[in-house]
Design a protein around this motif. Structure first.
Motif, PDB file in Angstrom:
ATOM      1  N   VAL A  53      38.273  37.464  37.244  1.00 12.27           N
ATOM      2  CA  VAL A  53      38.351  38.760  37.381  1.00 12.27           C
ATOM      3  C   VAL A  53      37.797  39.723  36.371  1.00 12.27           C
ATOM      4  O   VAL A  53      38.415  39.171  35.364  1.00 12.27           O
ATOM      5  CB  VAL A  53      39.660  38.987  38.043  1.00 12.27           C
ATOM      6  CG1 VAL A  53      40.749  38.798  36.947  1.00 12.27           C
ATOM      7  CG2 VAL A  53      39.968  40.410  38.750  1.00 12.27           C
ATOM      8  N   HIS A  54      37.426  40.735  36.923  1.00 11.48           N
ATOM      9  CA  HIS A  54      36.984  41.667  35.734  1.00 11.48           C
ATOM     10  C   HIS A  54      37.593  42.962  36.385  1.00 11.48           C
ATOM     11  O   HIS A  54      37.436  43.463  37.246  1.00 11.48           O
ATOM     12  CB  HIS A  54      35.383  41.982  35.862  1.00 11.48           C
ATOM     13  CG  HIS A  54      34.581  40.872  35.176  1.00 11.48           C
ATOM     14  ND1 HIS A  54      33.219  40.941  35.067  1.00 11.48           N
ATOM     15  CD2 HIS A  54      35.054  39.715  34.774  1.00 11.48           C
ATOM     16  CE1 HIS A  54      32.761  39.962  34.458  1.00 11.48           C
ATOM     17  NE2 HIS A  54      33.795  39.097  34.342  1.00 11.48           N
ATOM     18  N   PHE A  55      38.521  43.745  35.378  1.00  6.33           N
ATOM     19  CA  PHE A  55      38.891  44.858  35.743  1.00  6.33           C
ATOM     20  C   PHE A  55      38.124  46.067  34.929  1.00  6.33           C
ATOM     21  O   PHE A  55      38.055  46.071  33.851  1.00  6.33           O
ATOM     22  CB  PHE A  55      40.487  44.861  34.869  1.00  6.33           C
ATOM     23  CG  PHE A  55      41.265  44.202  35.846  1.00  6.33           C
ATOM     24  CD1 PHE A  55      42.182  44.733  36.619  1.00  6.33           C
ATOM     25  CD2 PHE A  55      41.639  42.771  35.703  1.00  6.33           C
ATOM     26  CE1 PHE A  55      43.286  43.930  37.399  1.00  6.33           C
ATOM     27  CE2 PHE A  55      42.283  42.015  36.307  1.00  6.33           C
ATOM     28  CZ  PHE A  55      43.106  42.493  37.350  1.00  6.33           C
ATOM     29  N   HIS A  56      37.291  46.755  35.689  1.00  3.84           N
ATOM     30  CA  HIS A  56      36.185  47.463  35.263  1.00  3.84           C
ATOM     31  C   HIS A  56      36.784  49.100  34.900  1.00  3.84           C
ATOM     32  O   HIS A  56      36.274  49.965  34.323  1.00  3.84           O
ATOM     33  CB  HIS A  56      34.941  47.642  36.051  1.00  3.84           C
ATOM     34  CG  HIS A  56      34.228  46.439  36.222  1.00  3.84           C
ATOM     35  ND1 HIS A  56      33.907  46.112  34.929  1.00  3.84           N
ATOM     36  CD2 HIS A  56      34.091  45.469  37.166  1.00  3.84           C
ATOM     37  CE1 HIS A  56      33.154  44.771  35.275  1.00  3.84           C
ATOM     38  NE2 HIS A  56      33.520  44.594  36.675  1.00  3.84           N
ATOM     39  N   SER A  57      37.798  49.380  35.827  1.00  8.92           N
ATOM     40  CA  SER A  57      38.521  50.860  35.638  1.00  8.92           C
ATOM     41  C   SER A  57      39.942  50.763  35.932  1.00  8.92           C
ATOM     42  O   SER A  57      40.262  49.565  36.381  1.00  8.92           O
ATOM     43  CB  SER A  57      37.768  51.668  36.565  1.00  8.92           C
ATOM     44  OG  SER A  57      37.943  51.443  37.760  1.00  8.92           O
ATOM     45  N   ASP A  58      40.475  51.760  36.230  1.00  7.96           N
ATOM     46  CA  ASP A  58      41.776  51.921  36.610  1.00  7.96           C
ATOM     47  C   ASP A  58      42.107  51.436  37.996  1.00  7.96           C
ATOM     48  O   ASP A  58      42.854  51.433  38.649  1.00  7.96           O
ATOM     49  CB  ASP A  58      42.639  53.584  36.433  1.00  7.96           C
ATOM     50  CG  ASP A  58      42.692  53.590  34.842  1.00  7.96           C
ATOM     51  OD1 ASP A  58      42.868  52.653  34.108  1.00  7.96           O
ATOM     52  OD2 ASP A  58      42.863  54.629  34.501  1.00  7.96           O
ATOM     53  N   GLU A 118      36.620  38.131  27.172  1.00  8.42           N
ATOM     54  CA  GLU A 118      35.731  39.162  27.073  1.00  8.42           C
ATOM     55  C   GLU A 118      34.897  38.933  28.386  1.00  8.42           C
ATOM     56  O   GLU A 118      34.273  37.735  28.469  1.00  8.42           O
ATOM     57  CB  GLU A 118      34.991  38.905  25.807  1.00  8.42           C
ATOM     58  CG  GLU A 118      33.969  40.085  25.667  1.00  8.42           C
ATOM     59  CD  GLU A 118      34.747  41.260  25.460  1.00  8.42           C
ATOM     60  OE1 GLU A 118      34.019  42.494  25.489  1.00  8.42           O
ATOM     61  OE2 GLU A 118      35.665  41.409  24.622  1.00  8.42           O
ATOM     62  N   PRO A 119      34.661  39.998  29.141  1.00  9.09           N
ATOM     63  CA  PRO A 119      34.041  40.006  30.365  1.00  9.09           C
ATOM     64  C   PRO A 119      32.419  39.715  29.824  1.00  9.09           C
ATOM     65  O   PRO A 119      31.962  40.573  29.077  1.00  9.09           O
ATOM     66  CB  PRO A 119      34.343  41.229  31.054  1.00  9.09           C
ATOM     67  CG  PRO A 119      34.638  42.326  30.160  1.00  9.09           C
ATOM     68  CD  PRO A 119      35.499  41.359  29.059  1.00  9.09           C
ATOM     69  N   GLY A 145      35.111  46.488  30.542  1.00 10.96           N
ATOM     70  CA  GLY A 145      36.616  46.447  30.941  1.00 10.96           C
ATOM     71  C   GLY A 145      37.195  45.210  30.185  1.00 10.96           C
ATOM     72  O   GLY A 145      36.884  44.885  29.024  1.00 10.96           O
ATOM     73  N   ARG A 146      38.320  44.502  31.154  1.00 12.78           N
ATOM     74  CA  ARG A 146      38.856  43.346  30.545  1.00 12.78           C
ATOM     75  C   ARG A 146      38.803  42.359  31.829  1.00 12.78           C
ATOM     76  O   ARG A 146      38.350  42.628  32.836  1.00 12.78           O
ATOM     77  CB  ARG A 146      40.177  43.634  30.358  1.00 12.78           C
ATOM     78  CG  ARG A 146      40.611  44.650  29.518  1.00 12.78           C
ATOM     79  CD  ARG A 146      42.043  45.372  29.562  1.00 12.78           C
ATOM     80  NE  ARG A 146      43.062  44.216  29.139  1.00 12.78           N
ATOM     81  CZ  ARG A 146      44.218  44.265  29.093  1.00 12.78           C
ATOM     82  NH1 ARG A 146      44.926  45.415  29.650  1.00 12.78           N
ATOM     83  NH2 ARG A 146      44.963  43.421  28.460  1.00 12.78           N
ATOM     84  N   ALA A 147      38.881  41.048  31.317  1.00 11.01           N
ATOM     85  CA  ALA A 147      38.561  39.937  32.252  1.00 11.01           C
ATOM     86  C   ALA A 147      39.858  38.752  32.231  1.00 11.01           C
ATOM     87  O   ALA A 147      40.309  38.747  30.913  1.00 11.01           O
ATOM     88  CB  ALA A 147      37.212  39.180  31.771  1.00 11.01           C
TER      89      ALA A 147
END
Length: 131
Positions: free
Chosen positions: A38-43, A21-22, A27-29
């Motif tokens: 790393v955090h993926f906040h959007s596409d 969990e970020p 997003g996803r982490a």
């Protein structure tokens, strides 16, 4: 599949990374045993916990890429995924981040430092004199 989804899927197979969990809640982490990486906040937007020391060491290279954004005094870099080249850059920077977090701890690289998703003052390469 978006570039971010493809990158996340690929990185999730790396043995040193696990989904988490970020801490920012967006997003996803993926994290290593030492830290969130790393955090993926959007596409198309990713924050990478590179460490302050690694950012200082590679700042000229980082600011030379239009895809990379830096926030003053942040151990995170923001990367915009617009093409395959940026995905390859992300893979390289994640490798660098994992190495940096495995190195001996450095003051200022606290493991729970907030990512750039909530920061406003993002410096582009133009703002740093990179063109």
């Amino acid at each position: 599949m978006t570039l971010a989804a493809r990158a996340f899927t690929q990185l999730a197979t790396w043995p040193d990374l696990t989904e988490a969990e970020p801490s920012c809640g967006t997003g996803r982490a993926l994290r290593s045993p030492q830290s969130e990486i790393v955090h993926f906040h959007s596409d198309s937007t990713v924050d990478l916990h590179l460490t302050a020391r690694a950012i200082r060491r590679f700042q000229a290279h980082l600011t030379g890429s239009a895809a990379v954004r830096l926030v003053p005094d942040s151990p995170w870099v923001t990367l915009r995924l617009d093409g395959n080249g940026e995905v390859e850059l992300l893979m390289t920077l994640v490798s660098l981040a994992l190495y940096a977090h495995h190195a001996r701890p450095v003051p200022g690289d606290a493991p729970h430092t907030e990512c750039n998703d909530h920061q406003r003052a993002v410096l582009s390469r133009e703002n740093l004199g990179g063109g």
